[in-house]
Motif scaffolding. Structure first.
Motif, PDB file in Angstrom:
ATOM      1  N   GLN A  61     -15.126  -4.730   7.634  1.00 56.60           N
ATOM      2  CA  GLN A  61     -14.353  -5.670   6.821  1.00 56.60           C
ATOM      3  C   GLN A  61     -13.236  -6.349   7.637  1.00 56.60           C
ATOM      4  OE1 GLN A  61     -15.805  -2.978   5.186  1.00 56.60           O
ATOM      5  NE2 GLN A  61     -17.055  -4.560   4.210  1.00 56.60           N
ATOM      6  N   GLY A  62     -12.995  -5.920   8.836  1.00 52.27           N
ATOM      7  CA  GLY A  62     -11.996  -6.569   9.664  1.00 52.27           C
ATOM      8  C   GLY A  62     -10.587  -6.354   9.162  1.00 52.27           C
ATOM      9  N   ASN A  63      -9.746  -7.365   9.359  1.00 53.35           N
ATOM     10  CA  ASN A  63      -8.348  -7.272   8.964  1.00 53.35           C
ATOM     11  C   ASN A  63      -8.212  -7.419   7.453  1.00 53.35           C
ATOM     12  OD1 ASN A  63      -5.594  -6.971   9.593  1.00 53.35           O
ATOM     13  ND2 ASN A  63      -5.302  -9.179   9.387  1.00 53.35           N
ATOM     14  N   VAL A  64      -7.450  -6.533   6.823  1.00 52.80           N
ATOM     15  CA  VAL A  64      -7.338  -6.502   5.367  1.00 52.80           C
ATOM     16  C   VAL A  64      -5.892  -6.768   4.964  1.00 52.80           C
ATOM     17  CG1 VAL A  64      -7.573  -5.059   3.308  1.00 52.80           C
ATOM     18  CG2 VAL A  64      -9.256  -4.863   5.168  1.00 52.80           C
ATOM     19  N   ASP A  65      -5.745  -7.634   3.939  1.00 60.61           N
ATOM     20  CA  ASP A  65      -4.420  -7.862   3.340  1.00 60.61           C
ATOM     21  C   ASP A  65      -4.282  -6.874   2.176  1.00 60.61           C
ATOM     22  OD1 ASP A  65      -2.167  -8.670   1.953  1.00 60.61           O
ATOM     23  OD2 ASP A  65      -2.528 -10.802   2.357  1.00 60.61           O
ATOM     24  N   TRP A  66      -3.574  -5.768   2.444  1.00 60.33           N
ATOM     25  CA  TRP A  66      -3.560  -4.682   1.471  1.00 60.33           C
ATOM     26  C   TRP A  66      -2.711  -4.999   0.245  1.00 60.33           C
ATOM     27  CZ3 TRP A  66      -7.031  -1.116   1.157  1.00 60.33           C
ATOM     28  CH2 TRP A  66      -7.793  -0.795   2.296  1.00 60.33           C
ATOM     29  N   ASP A  67      -1.750  -5.875   0.346  1.00 63.82           N
ATOM     30  CA  ASP A  67      -1.001  -6.270  -0.851  1.00 63.82           C
ATOM     31  C   ASP A  67      -1.921  -6.955  -1.852  1.00 63.82           C
ATOM     32  OD1 ASP A  67       1.479  -5.256  -0.094  1.00 63.82           O
ATOM     33  OD2 ASP A  67       1.940  -7.047   1.091  1.00 63.82           O
ATOM     34  N   LYS A  68      -2.759  -7.829  -1.348  1.00 66.47           N
ATOM     35  CA  LYS A  68      -3.693  -8.539  -2.240  1.00 66.47           C
ATOM     36  C   LYS A  68      -4.745  -7.587  -2.783  1.00 66.47           C
ATOM     37  CE  LYS A  68      -3.146 -13.120  -0.144  1.00 66.47           C
ATOM     38  NZ  LYS A  68      -3.825 -14.235   0.564  1.00 66.47           N
ATOM     39  N   VAL A  69      -5.230  -6.678  -1.926  1.00 63.54           N
ATOM     40  CA  VAL A  69      -6.237  -5.722  -2.385  1.00 63.54           C
ATOM     41  C   VAL A  69      -5.685  -4.866  -3.525  1.00 63.54           C
ATOM     42  CG1 VAL A  69      -7.571  -3.681  -1.725  1.00 63.54           C
ATOM     43  CG2 VAL A  69      -7.459  -5.651  -0.185  1.00 63.54           C
ATOM     44  N   ALA A  70      -4.458  -4.364  -3.356  1.00 65.91           N
ATOM     45  CA  ALA A  70      -3.867  -3.490  -4.370  1.00 65.91           C
ATOM     46  C   ALA A  70      -3.669  -4.222  -5.678  1.00 65.91           C
ATOM     47  CB  ALA A  70      -2.540  -2.930  -3.865  1.00 65.91           C
ATOM     48  N   ALA A  71      -3.447  -5.540  -5.592  1.00 65.75           N
ATOM     49  CA  ALA A  71      -3.218  -6.315  -6.806  1.00 65.75           C
ATOM     50  C   ALA A  71      -4.502  -6.721  -7.493  1.00 65.75           C
ATOM     51  CB  ALA A  71      -2.393  -7.559  -6.465  1.00 65.75           C
ATOM     52  N   ASP A  72      -5.658  -6.471  -6.847  1.00 67.65           N
ATOM     53  CA  ASP A  72      -6.933  -6.928  -7.399  1.00 67.65           C
ATOM     54  C   ASP A  72      -7.746  -5.749  -7.932  1.00 67.65           C
ATOM     55  OD1 ASP A  72      -8.934  -8.644  -8.156  1.00 67.65           O
ATOM     56  OD2 ASP A  72      -9.767  -8.889  -6.133  1.00 67.65           O
ATOM     57  N   ASP A  73      -7.073  -4.883  -8.709  1.00 61.67           N
ATOM     58  CA  ASP A  73      -7.751  -3.783  -9.407  1.00 61.67           C
ATOM     59  C   ASP A  73      -8.542  -2.883  -8.451  1.00 61.67           C
ATOM     60  OD1 ASP A  73      -8.494  -2.179 -11.536  1.00 61.67           O
ATOM     61  OD2 ASP A  73     -10.248  -3.404 -12.053  1.00 61.67           O
ATOM     62  N   VAL A  74      -7.955  -2.590  -7.302  1.00 61.97           N
ATOM     63  CA  VAL A  74      -8.542  -1.598  -6.401  1.00 61.97           C
ATOM     64  C   VAL A  74      -7.654  -0.356  -6.482  1.00 61.97           C
ATOM     65  CG1 VAL A  74      -9.091  -0.991  -4.024  1.00 61.97           C
ATOM     66  CG2 VAL A  74      -9.604  -3.286  -4.893  1.00 61.97           C
ATOM     67  N   GLN A  75      -8.194   0.676  -7.118  1.00 59.95           N
ATOM     68  CA  GLN A  75      -7.396   1.883  -7.357  1.00 59.95           C
ATOM     69  C   GLN A  75      -7.671   2.980  -6.342  1.00 59.95           C
ATOM     70  OE1 GLN A  75      -7.376   2.921 -11.670  1.00 59.95           O
ATOM     71  NE2 GLN A  75      -8.493   0.999 -11.916  1.00 59.95           N
ATOM     72  N   THR A 220     -22.055  -6.781  -2.235  1.00 63.78           N
ATOM     73  CA  THR A 220     -21.631  -8.182  -2.103  1.00 63.78           C
ATOM     74  C   THR A 220     -20.441  -8.484  -3.003  1.00 63.78           C
ATOM     75  OG1 THR A 220     -23.259  -8.820  -3.781  1.00 63.78           O
ATOM     76  CG2 THR A 220     -23.948  -8.941  -1.454  1.00 63.78           C
ATOM     77  N   GLY A 221     -19.645  -7.462  -3.222  1.00 60.90           N
ATOM     78  CA  GLY A 221     -18.475  -7.655  -4.069  1.00 60.90           C
ATOM     79  C   GLY A 221     -17.413  -8.488  -3.374  1.00 60.90           C
ATOM     80  N   LYS A 222     -16.573  -9.053  -4.207  1.00 59.39           N
ATOM     81  CA  LYS A 222     -15.477  -9.879  -3.707  1.00 59.39           C
ATOM     82  C   LYS A 222     -14.146  -9.280  -4.162  1.00 59.39           C
ATOM     83  CE  LYS A 222     -18.358 -12.868  -1.977  1.00 59.39           C
ATOM     84  NZ  LYS A 222     -18.551 -12.968  -0.516  1.00 59.39           N
ATOM     85  N   VAL A 223     -13.209  -9.097  -3.212  1.00 61.99           N
ATOM     86  CA  VAL A 223     -11.884  -8.560  -3.507  1.00 61.99           C
ATOM     87  C   VAL A 223     -10.863  -9.389  -2.748  1.00 61.99           C
ATOM     88  CG1 VAL A 223     -10.322  -6.585  -3.207  1.00 61.99           C
ATOM     89  CG2 VAL A 223     -12.686  -6.210  -3.942  1.00 61.99           C
ATOM     90  N   ASN A 224      -9.847  -9.793  -3.433  1.00 64.90           N
ATOM     91  CA  ASN A 224      -8.777 -10.544  -2.772  1.00 64.90           C
ATOM     92  C   ASN A 224      -8.200  -9.731  -1.630  1.00 64.90           C
ATOM     93  OD1 ASN A 224      -9.034 -12.664  -4.556  1.00 64.90           O
ATOM     94  ND2 ASN A 224      -7.461 -11.867  -5.958  1.00 64.90           N
ATOM     95  N   GLY A 225      -7.974 -10.398  -0.497  1.00 66.64           N
ATOM     96  CA  GLY A 225      -7.407  -9.723   0.661  1.00 66.64           C
ATOM     97  C   GLY A 225      -8.451  -9.277   1.663  1.00 66.64           C
TER      98      GLY A 225
END
Length: 635
Positions: A61-75, A220-225
């Motif tokens: 997945q390479g570089n991840v923006d964890w602020d965006k991931v946490a805000a996009d219902d990733v628990q 093939t899911g999509k998650v912000n960040g």
């Protein structure tokens, strides 16, 4: 399935299975929450019973923006651990950053193990990574490689899975098995693996395996960040009871302590039984450890647990506090006994001087109270353990300790008084016989001199305290002490002589009246008999010493003693008869005497009659003659 780890054959199988399942048109909001616990699937239908939504990822997945991931219902996340035989290059960063955002952490390993030994090595590899992170989600064993494990028989593959999972579980983590519906149905012995929960994989179409704990629903899911695709996972069951937040874990032979899922470092930990200090590597320290002016012994024989109670090292005893394990110095208590350790913590024995006070510590180290024998010498320690000097009262007895604390015995001079201390040290009171000599000690133990009254009897002690017997002179009077030492009163026969001791015990001299009878004692106190001269008078004492009165005969001579006992002289009248006593008191008889110019005849009885003249009547002459006799007529 994980796109970064698939063979072409596996992709083909997945696509084939997906084509066999009827679908509706793709929905725009697939895999997103419709309401708490309910998510929209790819075909637009609802997936209920979801506890949480998460993702699994790796370096792919390479570089991840964890602020965006946490805000996009990733628990939660499950992160891959290995890439080309080495640790995944981004796992440490991603686990740390996800944790900072409150995202729960789990991991997986894509396994190539072909033996139980290789499976165990893979478990060790994973455990070495995850020990440094707060893992609160599963550790998944991903079995799906068709070119390796896919060729193994079920029993061998089962043994591989069990070895990995059992080792992870033994370390205190929650192992699960990752597999797709095809492998579950065809490759795995699910009856043999029923102990382990399943993370099932089937993309875009709901799995057929019943009751998995998680479902990997799409690759093939999509998650912000996150740029590109990512696997979406749905959790069906809570893991809160699967992985203890606070526990011990043994990894690669080393023991670690986790609190709130984090390895404790550079801090104390306390389990239900013991305390430990975990060093900078998270491993419990052992041996002596000092911090903040407190020293502890961390027992190597007990995994570094802070020792409590007594500890012996190199023949020296140390006491570690029973509550926190701190090494004790100075005074401390164990049970109902007190001990003392020096500044190095070594328990002391024998004599101890602490400030102005002296104490004695038994060979066991326990502070002594009461009597202590050191060699042939006795000492007394009070209830606080302090060595006493001077007078001590204990056990209804009194003892004296000199300024070194030594208990004294025998004769002892204290102040201006003398005391006798028995061989036991007890102070003597009352009568004391020492070497055949009697002494008297008062109620305070002081040796008495001079007069002593004991139960109504008087005794006399000389200036050395010795009880006297026989004659004594106290400087004022003379007394007689019997063989028992008691002062004599009344009549005393001593050396064939009689003495009179009055009620005060004083020996009398001179005249003594006893019961109405008079006696005379010479200057030595000896009772006189016979004639004595006292004052200007002469007296006669019978053989019993009693003073005589009236007529007495002595050596054929008659004498007259007045009522006072004094010997009479000259002319006297007794019972109307006149007598004449010469200068020596002897009564005259058969003679004539002239008294004041009158001539008298004295007959044989001593009676006096005037000489007859011409004027004397015949009657008078007759009367004189009839009175003649031997001795005074009074007798």
């Amino acid at each position: 399935m994980h796109l970064n780890k698939f063979s072409k054959a596996a992709i083909s199988i997945s696509l084939a299975m997906s084509l066999l399942t009827p679908m509706t048109a793709f929905a725009a909001n697939e895999w997103t929450m419709q309401s708490p616990g309910v998510y929209q699937m790819l075909d637009g239908s609802s997936l209920s019973g979801v506890v949480a939504r998460g993702i699994d990822l790796s370096h792919y997945q390479g570089n991840v923006d964890w602020d965006k991931v946490a805000a996009d219902d990733v628990q939660f996340i499950l992160h891959g651990t290995r890439y080309k035989g080495q640790i995944d290059p981004v796992i440490r960063k991603n686990l740390s950053e996800a944790n900072k955002r409150g995202i729960k952490l789990g991991v997986y390993i894509y396994s190539y193990a072909m033996s139980v030994e290789q499976a165990e090595a893979e478990a060790d590899f994973v455990l070495d990574i995850i020990k440094d992170y707060p893992i609160s989600y599963p550790v998944a064993f991903d079995v799906e490689d068709a070119n390796t494990q896919g060729k193994l028989p079920k029993d061998q593959l089962t043994a591989i899975i069990k070895k990995f999972c059992d080792k992870v579980e033994a370390a205190g983590y929650y192992p699960i098995v990752y597999a797709n519906d095809y492998w579950i149905a065809n490759k795995l012995d699910m009856n043999a693996l029923k102990k382990y929960d399943i993370w099932v994989a089937r993309y875009n179409v709901k799995h057929s395996y019943p009751n998995p704990v998680m479902w990997q629903a799409t690759s093939t899911g999509k998650v912000n960040g996150i740029n590109g695709n990512v696997d979406i996972d749905f959790q069906y069951k809570s893991f809160s009871d699967k992985i203890p937040s606070t526990t011990w874990r043994t990894i690669a032979g080393k023991r670690y302590y986790f609190k709130d899922y984090n390895m404790v470092k550079n801090a104390w930990v306390h389990d239900n039984k013991n305390s430990y200090y975990m060093g900078s590597e998270g491993v419990a320290k052992t041996g002596w450890y000092t911090e903040n002016n407190a020293t502890y012994y961390l027992d190597p024989q007990n995994n570094g647990a802070a020792k409590r109670g007594w500890y012996n090292e190199n023949n020296s005893w140390y006491y570690l506090d029973s509550s926190d394990g701190k090494m004790q110095t100075g005074w401390y208590a164990d049970g109902n006994k007190r001990y003392y350790s020096d500044k190095d913590g070594k328990m002391q024995t024998g004599w101890l001087v602490d400030g102005k006070d002296t104490y004695f510590l038994n060979p066991s180290g326990a502070m002594a109270t009461g009597w202590v024998s050191d060699g042939n010498t006795w000492y007394f320690m009070d209830k606080s353990g302090k060595m006493q000097t001077g007078w001590v009262d204990t056990g209804n007895q009194r003892y004296y300790l000199d300024n070194t604390g030594k208990m004294l015995t025998g004769w002892t001079d204290i102040g201006n008084s003398r005391y006798f201390l028995a061989p036991s040290g007890a102070m003597s009171k009352g009568w004391l016989n020492e070497s055949g000599t009697w002494y008297y000690m008062d109620n305070n133990g002081k040796m008495q001199t001079g007069w002593v009254n004991d139960r109504g009897s008087w005794y006399y002690m000389d200036n050395t305290g010795k009880m006297q017997t026989g004659w004594i002179n106290d400087g004022r009077n003379k007394y007689f002490m019997t063989d028992s030492g008691a002062m004599q009163t009344g009549w005393l026969k001593q050396d064939n002589g009689w003495y009179y001791i009055d009620g005060s015990g004083s020996m009398r001299t001179g005249w003594v009246n006893d019961g109405g009878t008079w006696y005379y004692m010479d200057d030595s106190g000896r009772m006189k008999t016979g004639w004595i001269d006292s004052g200007n008078n002469r007296y006669f004492l019978s053989p019993s010493g009693a003073m005589k009165t009236g007529w007495i005969s002595d050596n054929n001579n008659w004498y007259y003693l007045s009522g006072s006992g004094a010997m009479s002289k000259g002319m006297i009248n007794v019972n109307n008869v006149s007598y004449y006593l010469d200068e020596n008191g002897r009564m005259l008889a058969n003679t004539t005497v002239n008294v004041n110019g009158t001539e008298y005849n004295i007959d044989a009885s001593g009676a006096m009659t005037p000489v007859v003249t011409e004027s004397t009547t015949a009657q008078e002459t007759s009367t004189v003659s009839t009175q003649a006799s031997v001795g005074p007529r009074a007798n």
